[in-house]
Design an enzyme around this catalytic site. Structure first.
Site, mmCIF file in Angstrom:
data_model
loop_
_atom_site.group_PDB
_atom_site.id
_atom_site.type_symbol
_atom_site.label_atom_id
_atom_site.label_comp_id
_atom_site.label_asym_id
_atom_site.label_seq_id
_atom_site.Cartn_x
_atom_site.Cartn_y
_atom_site.Cartn_z
ATOM 1 N N GLY A 31 19.406 74.859 -13.489
ATOM 2 C CA GLY A 31 19.551 73.624 -12.743
ATOM 3 C C GLY A 31 19.909 73.915 -11.304
ATOM 4 C CB CYS A 32 22.195 72.216 -8.969
ATOM 5 S SG CYS A 32 22.944 72.446 -7.351
ATOM 6 C CG PHE A 33 19.738 76.989 -5.922
ATOM 7 C CD1 PHE A 33 20.336 76.029 -5.129
ATOM 8 C CD2 PHE A 33 18.463 77.425 -5.564
ATOM 9 C CE1 PHE A 33 19.695 75.501 -4.009
ATOM 10 C CE2 PHE A 33 17.812 76.915 -4.446
ATOM 11 C CZ PHE A 33 18.435 75.952 -3.657
ATOM 12 C CB CYS A 35 26.069 74.197 -10.240
ATOM 13 S SG CYS A 35 26.192 72.532 -9.551
ATOM 14 C CE1 TYR A 186 23.700 67.397 -7.792
ATOM 15 C CE2 TYR A 186 24.981 69.438 -7.799
ATOM 16 C CZ TYR A 186 23.900 68.692 -8.234
ATOM 17 O OH TYR A 186 23.022 69.236 -9.126
#
Length: 210
Positions: A31-33, A35, A186
């Site tokens: 997912g979101c890099f 994180c 976020y």
């Protein structure tokens, strides 16, 4: 001359220590890099985590051209295998994502946010398959995260690197914030930690448990 000799003798133990490290790299998509980078830079033995793109067909992808490229948001992790093993990294990875979701991660939907483990050789593939099987057994649900052959890793734009601790001010839905504050906003709004805790409970390595 003496100054040069002292400098050489001073640097010698450092050079020997560096040579003794067993430095390896691996590529993971979760997912979101931002994180994944934030999570794995906390792991003992991890030297560096770089955000980037991999697995697609476009050469030199950018954040703006990612959609439709087939690339995943991913990270390249450089680590000392004498401190943390490949298997340990993968065990932490599976328990830091929702590996049952084939359509993205948390609030981020679409192919670029899918999970994947990228392997470079047969040994890594065997370890990855074993880690996946163990995670699936522990979770009691089907894990859809694929194990794929490693492809070219393209480093993401500079502003994406270490975003979670950046101090530049950015505009968010919650107003103007520093990057580090925007990241926390976020992550919480996306429900990442809430879902990971729901799935993995106390086994989730990067979730703060009360």
């Amino acid at each position: 001359m003496l100054k040069h000799l002292i400098l050489s003798l001073t640097l010698l133990p450092v050079a020997q220590a560096a040579a003794a490290e067993n430095i390896q790299t691996t590529i993971l998509a979760g997912g979101c890099f931002w994180c994944i980078e934030s999570d794995f830079e906390k792991v003992d033995g991890v030297k560096e985590v770089v955000s980037g793109y991999t697995g697609g067909t476009t050469v030199d992808p950018t954040y703006e051209t990612l959609k439709g490229s087939g690339h995943y948001e991913a990270v390249e992790i450089t680590y000392d295998a004498d401190v943390v093993t490949y298997g340990q990294l993968l065990n932490a990875f599976f328990r830091s994502v929702d590996p049952t979701d084939a359509g993205g991660q948390f609030c981020d939907r679409g192919e670029s946010y899918r999970t994947a483990v990228f392997v470079s050789n047969a040994v890594e593939k065997d370890i990855a398959e074993a880690a996946k099987a163990t995670a699936q057994r522990d979770l009691g649900q089907q894990i859809v995260t694929p194990i794929l052959d490693a492809a070219t890793f393209y480093e993401a734009e500079a502003y994406h690197q270490d975003y979670y601790k950046g101090q530049q001010r950015v505009i968010t839905r919650g107003g103007i914030k520093r990057q580090s504050e925007a990241y926390e906003f976020y992550r919480n709004a996306c429900g990442r930690d809430q879902r990971v805790a729901e799935l993995w409970g106390d086994a989730a390595p990067f979730v703060h448990h009360n």
